[in-house]
Design an enzyme around this catalytic site. Structure first.
Site, PDB file in Angstrom:
ATOM      1  N   CYS A  50      -6.235   8.922   3.213  1.00  0.00           N
ATOM      2  CA  CYS A  50      -7.083   7.733   3.291  1.00  0.00           C
ATOM      3  C   CYS A  50      -6.944   7.029   4.639  1.00  0.00           C
ATOM      4  CB  CYS A  50      -6.764   6.769   2.151  1.00  0.00           C
ATOM      5  SG  CYS A  50      -5.060   6.188   2.131  1.00  0.00           S
ATOM      6  N   ASN A  51      -5.806   7.229   5.306  1.00  0.00           N
ATOM      7  CA  ASN A  51      -5.570   6.522   6.566  1.00  0.00           C
ATOM      8  C   ASN A  51      -5.727   7.373   7.815  1.00  0.00           C
ATOM      9  OD1 ASN A  51      -5.036   3.930   5.589  1.00  0.00           O
ATOM     10  ND2 ASN A  51      -2.943   4.482   5.055  1.00  0.00           N
ATOM     11  N   ARG A  52      -5.887   8.697   7.659  1.00  0.00           N
ATOM     12  CA  ARG A  52      -5.998   9.546   8.845  1.00  0.00           C
ATOM     13  C   ARG A  52      -6.656  10.882   8.519  1.00  0.00           C
ATOM     14  NH1 ARG A  52      -1.627   9.568  11.757  1.00  0.00           N
ATOM     15  NH2 ARG A  52      -0.659   7.859  10.597  1.00  0.00           N
ATOM     16  N   GLU A 114       6.954   4.607   5.396  1.00  0.00           N
ATOM     17  CA  GLU A 114       6.620   4.976   4.008  1.00  0.00           C
ATOM     18  C   GLU A 114       6.839   6.480   3.811  1.00  0.00           C
ATOM     19  OE1 GLU A 114       3.857   6.760   2.840  1.00  0.00           O
ATOM     20  OE2 GLU A 114       2.522   6.901   4.566  1.00  0.00           O
ATOM     21  N   THR A 193      -1.584  -2.291  -7.877  1.00  0.00           N
ATOM     22  CA  THR A 193      -0.185  -2.665  -7.670  1.00  0.00           C
ATOM     23  C   THR A 193       0.671  -2.267  -8.858  1.00  0.00           C
ATOM     24  OG1 THR A 193      -0.846  -4.530  -6.274  1.00  0.00           O
ATOM     25  CG2 THR A 193       1.384  -4.580  -7.173  1.00  0.00           C
TER      26      THR A 193
END
Length: 418
Positions: A50-52, A114, A193
């Site tokens: 999702c981030n890269r 993370e 969460t």
């Protein structure tokens, strides 16, 4: 052969572009086949989260390499090159190795340090091996990155402290309770969460989880994943006494757990302590609960102070981690450069062995025919010397004719001449 890392991430591109450049898992094989069909690509790994989205490649160097790869990426995703070019980063050789090591170690992540990214990198590598990995140098780079990521987590505190609300809530629970294997946890809500909290708790083998949510369907999906029981929000009053830990995160405009509800639960528990972690905004637990004996209430602000402190610790650990990455990347590139000479060394040795075997066979045949041993051995030594020094001698003569003193010195050094 050149090693490359190119792509976009959360720092260089908005989500609107990242989602257009991502590779769907069900079409990854097709993408890898298409990538490896490019004439300059010898091996490839596609990392898409999702981030890269990143391509790690072993390629043949050529003048239009960058243009060709950008064109392939844009053609595959039906993108305008101008849309991608400003967000794309490009790392080569040592920088590519360092980048992969940083990514695998969590140093390039949205949440510093993370651990999930290492699993994602390993999966991307495993997917590429299903008939797609063709370059041993690329494979070695990934294997080395995995060991570097392990070293970073072992030798630094990069992952020791919680820097997400979900992880901080679980860390707090583990600090207060010696073992989660004997406690019951009530989770209120079933959003993202709480999903993360539930997964953390499952990893730490919590004895029992209960999920209370407004809609049963959403909660049941999570419950099936983590092995929890589902109840309605209206059942909390009755079931609260079972919970040693309550973690709540809903979108309710009003508190769900009141002071009276907790008082009744504590009485039923014979005042055994309860930990309540309220990570909702607005709050799910009435603040007055924190005044009750044996009720330990933490709000999202309490967790944020923990997170801020821990993030500072992680940043300090990241400095140590960057030193490890720099050292390991340098050593890997030294190994890689040494490998580039291995084939030449093998060819040179093979050539010398062929000359040796050829001349030795002739000498043995002459001996079998009754020739003079001393003459035969002297002839063997003379021919062997001449054959072995023939090529270096020609190179030295040519360098001298060209007036190339630098090459002459290199040849002298290679031949062990002072």
């Amino acid at each position: 052969m050149t090693l490359l890392a190119l792509g976009i991430n959360h720092k260089t591109a908005p989500v609107s572009l990242r989602e257009r450049v991502s590779f769907s898992p069900d079409k990854l094989d097709q993408a890898l086949d298409s990538l490896l069909a490019q004439p300059m690509v010898q091996g490839g790994v596609v990392l898409s989260t999702c981030n890269r989205t990143e391509l790690y490649l072993s390629v043949e160097e050529r003048d239009d390499l960058q243009e060709a790869l950008i064109r392939w990426l844009c053609d595959y995703h039906n993108l305008n090159e101008d849309d991608l070019r400003n967000s794309l980063y490009w790392h080569q050789d040592n920088d590519a190795v360092s980048h992969l090591m940083r990514v695998a170690s969590g140093l390039d992540s949205l949440v510093l340090g993370e651990p999930q990214i290492l699993g994602q990198v390993k999966k991307a590598f495993a997917d590429s091996q299903k008939g797609h990995m063709k370059a041993s140098e690329l494979e070695r780079m990934f294997q080395k990155s995995f060991s570097v990521a392990k070293r970073v987590r072992t030798e630094t505190d990069i992952g020791a402290s919680a820097v997400s609300v979900a992880f901080a809530a679980c860390t707090l629970a583990r600090q207060i309770f010696e073992s989660l294997s004997t406690v019951t946890v009530l989770l209120v809500g079933a959003g993202e969460t709480i999903e993360l909290v539930a997964r953390h708790l499952r990893e730490h083998k919590v004895q029992k989880m209960i999920i209370a949510n407004r809609t049963r369907e959403r909660a049941q999906i999570l419950a099936d994943e983590v092995g929890a029981e589902v109840i309605a929000l209206s059942d909390i009053d009755e079931r609260l006494r079972e919970a040693d830990i309550i973690i709540s995160s809903t979108a309710s405009p009003l508190p769900i757990i009141g002071k009276g509800m907790v008082e009744r639960a504590l009485k039923s528990r014979r005042n055994q302590p309860m930990l309540l972690v309220d990570i909702a905004v607005p709050r799910d637990v009435e603040p007055e609960v924190g005044k009750l004996a044996n009720a330990y209430l933490y709000s999202v602000d309490d967790l944020q102070s923990i997170i801020s402190h821990n993030l500072a610790q992680r940043k300090a650990a990241a400095v140590e981690a960057e030193t490890i990455v720099a050292q390991e990347a340098s050593e890997f590139m030294a190994w890689l450069r040494a490998q580039s000479a291995s084939e030449t060394i093998r060819d040179y040795r093979s050539q010398a062995e062929q000359v040796r075997d050829e001349l030795t066979a002739k000498a043995l045949a002459a001996l079998e025919q009754g020739g003079d041993a001393q003459t035969i051995m002297q002839d063997l030594a003379w021919k062997l010397t001449n054959r072995l020094i023939h090529a270096p001698t020609k190179s030295l003569q040519q360098a001298a004719r060209d007036g190339d003193n630098e090459r002459l010195n290199i040849l002298r050094d290679s031949l062990g001449l002072e």
